[in-house]
Design a protein around this motif. Sequence first.
Motif, PDB file in Angstrom:
ATOM      1  N   ALA A  16       0.826  -1.208   0.000  1.00  0.00           N
ATOM      2  CA  ALA A  16       0.000   0.000   0.000  1.00  0.00           C
ATOM      3  C   ALA A  16       0.860   1.257   0.000  1.00  0.00           C
ATOM      4  CB  ALA A  16      -0.928  -0.006   1.212  1.00  0.00           C
ATOM      5  N   LEU A  17       1.959   1.225   0.711  1.00  0.00           N
ATOM      6  CA  LEU A  17       2.881   2.358   0.725  1.00  0.00           C
ATOM      7  C   LEU A  17       3.434   2.610  -0.677  1.00  0.00           C
ATOM      8  CD1 LEU A  17       5.347   3.392   3.340  1.00  0.00           C
ATOM      9  CD2 LEU A  17       6.314   2.893   1.137  1.00  0.00           C
ATOM     10  N   MET A  18       3.889   1.548  -1.332  1.00  0.00           N
ATOM     11  CA  MET A  18       4.464   1.704  -2.675  1.00  0.00           C
ATOM     12  C   MET A  18       3.400   2.102  -3.692  1.00  0.00           C
ATOM     13  SD  MET A  18       7.466  -1.229  -2.606  1.00  0.00           S
ATOM     14  CE  MET A  18       6.624  -2.243  -3.717  1.00  0.00           C
ATOM     15  N   ALA A  20       3.369   5.533  -5.874  1.00  0.00           N
ATOM     16  CA  ALA A  20       3.311   5.495  -7.338  1.00  0.00           C
ATOM     17  C   ALA A  20       2.124   6.310  -7.865  1.00  0.00           C
ATOM     18  CB  ALA A  20       3.219   4.055  -7.828  1.00  0.00           C
ATOM     19  N   LEU A  21       0.975   6.177  -7.204  1.00  0.00           N
ATOM     20  CA  LEU A  21      -0.194   6.951  -7.628  1.00  0.00           C
ATOM     21  C   LEU A  21       0.036   8.447  -7.422  1.00  0.00           C
ATOM     22  CD1 LEU A  21      -3.132   4.747  -6.311  1.00  0.00           C
ATOM     23  CD2 LEU A  21      -2.568   5.256  -8.700  1.00  0.00           C
ATOM     24  N   ALA A  46       3.347  14.887  -3.795  1.00  0.00           N
ATOM     25  CA  ALA A  46       2.182  14.018  -3.950  1.00  0.00           C
ATOM     26  C   ALA A  46       2.566  12.555  -3.720  1.00  0.00           C
ATOM     27  CB  ALA A  46       1.571  14.198  -5.334  1.00  0.00           C
ATOM     28  N   SER A  47       3.774  12.192  -4.133  1.00  0.00           N
ATOM     29  CA  SER A  47       4.255  10.830  -3.923  1.00  0.00           C
ATOM     30  C   SER A  47       4.412  10.537  -2.432  1.00  0.00           C
ATOM     31  CB  SER A  47       5.587  10.629  -4.640  1.00  0.00           C
ATOM     32  OG  SER A  47       6.086   9.339  -4.413  1.00  0.00           O
ATOM     33  N   GLY A  53      -1.417   5.669   1.758  1.00  0.00           N
ATOM     34  CA  GLY A  53      -1.506   4.230   1.499  1.00  0.00           C
ATOM     35  C   GLY A  53      -1.122   3.406   2.711  1.00  0.00           C
ATOM     36  N   PHE A  54      -0.045   3.797   3.372  1.00  0.00           N
ATOM     37  CA  PHE A  54       0.408   3.084   4.566  1.00  0.00           C
ATOM     38  C   PHE A  54      -0.638   3.171   5.683  1.00  0.00           C
ATOM     39  CE2 PHE A  54       3.009   2.771   8.473  1.00  0.00           C
ATOM     40  CZ  PHE A  54       3.559   1.510   8.265  1.00  0.00           C
ATOM     41  N   THR A  55      -1.200   4.360   5.870  1.00  0.00           N
ATOM     42  CA  THR A  55      -2.225   4.551   6.904  1.00  0.00           C
ATOM     43  C   THR A  55      -3.460   3.708   6.620  1.00  0.00           C
ATOM     44  OG1 THR A  55      -1.420   6.788   7.310  1.00  0.00           O
ATOM     45  CG2 THR A  55      -3.642   6.275   8.085  1.00  0.00           C
TER      46      THR A  55
END
Length: 168
Positions: free
Chosen positions: A93-95, A99-100, A112-113, A120-122
Amino acid sequence: MTGAGTLEEEGVVTALIDARARVRTQRKSACGQCAVHGACGTSLLERFFGRRPVELLALNQVGARVGDRVTVGVKESSLLAAAVAAYLAPLAALMAGAALGQSFGGARADSASLLGAVLGFTLALLWLRGYSARLSGRPEQQPRILRRLGSTSAGCVAAPSAVADDPA
């Protein structure tokens, strides 16, 4: 649950909580089992941080009592699924978030990255909390006491408060 596909560990029952028992086990090290014999990173961390006991709640279907030495077992498949969820989901999720964020960030792609990675990590940690709660309600996924091995002396499992009240 005994037999192939089950990981077993010995421990001591320290408390009874409804149909479960709190079991304290001593973390084992693989050091001494390989050719490196203590010269690897794992042995270095163990020497630095020490080997602390692990406590877990296990289903007590054998009627173990406080002070009993017991064998605790957990299905290998359950442990593998939990490890994948705990390590792979947050990392993926972090990666993906990074990427998004990079893709849709435009002129501020770096910011933004970073924001996407944190988001994503959260979200993965929140999902992991729900996943863990769902697993805790499934008895087949829980560690369980497989058998009683005997009793320890009462002094070995004294509660921390009893030790603190000792005037000596």
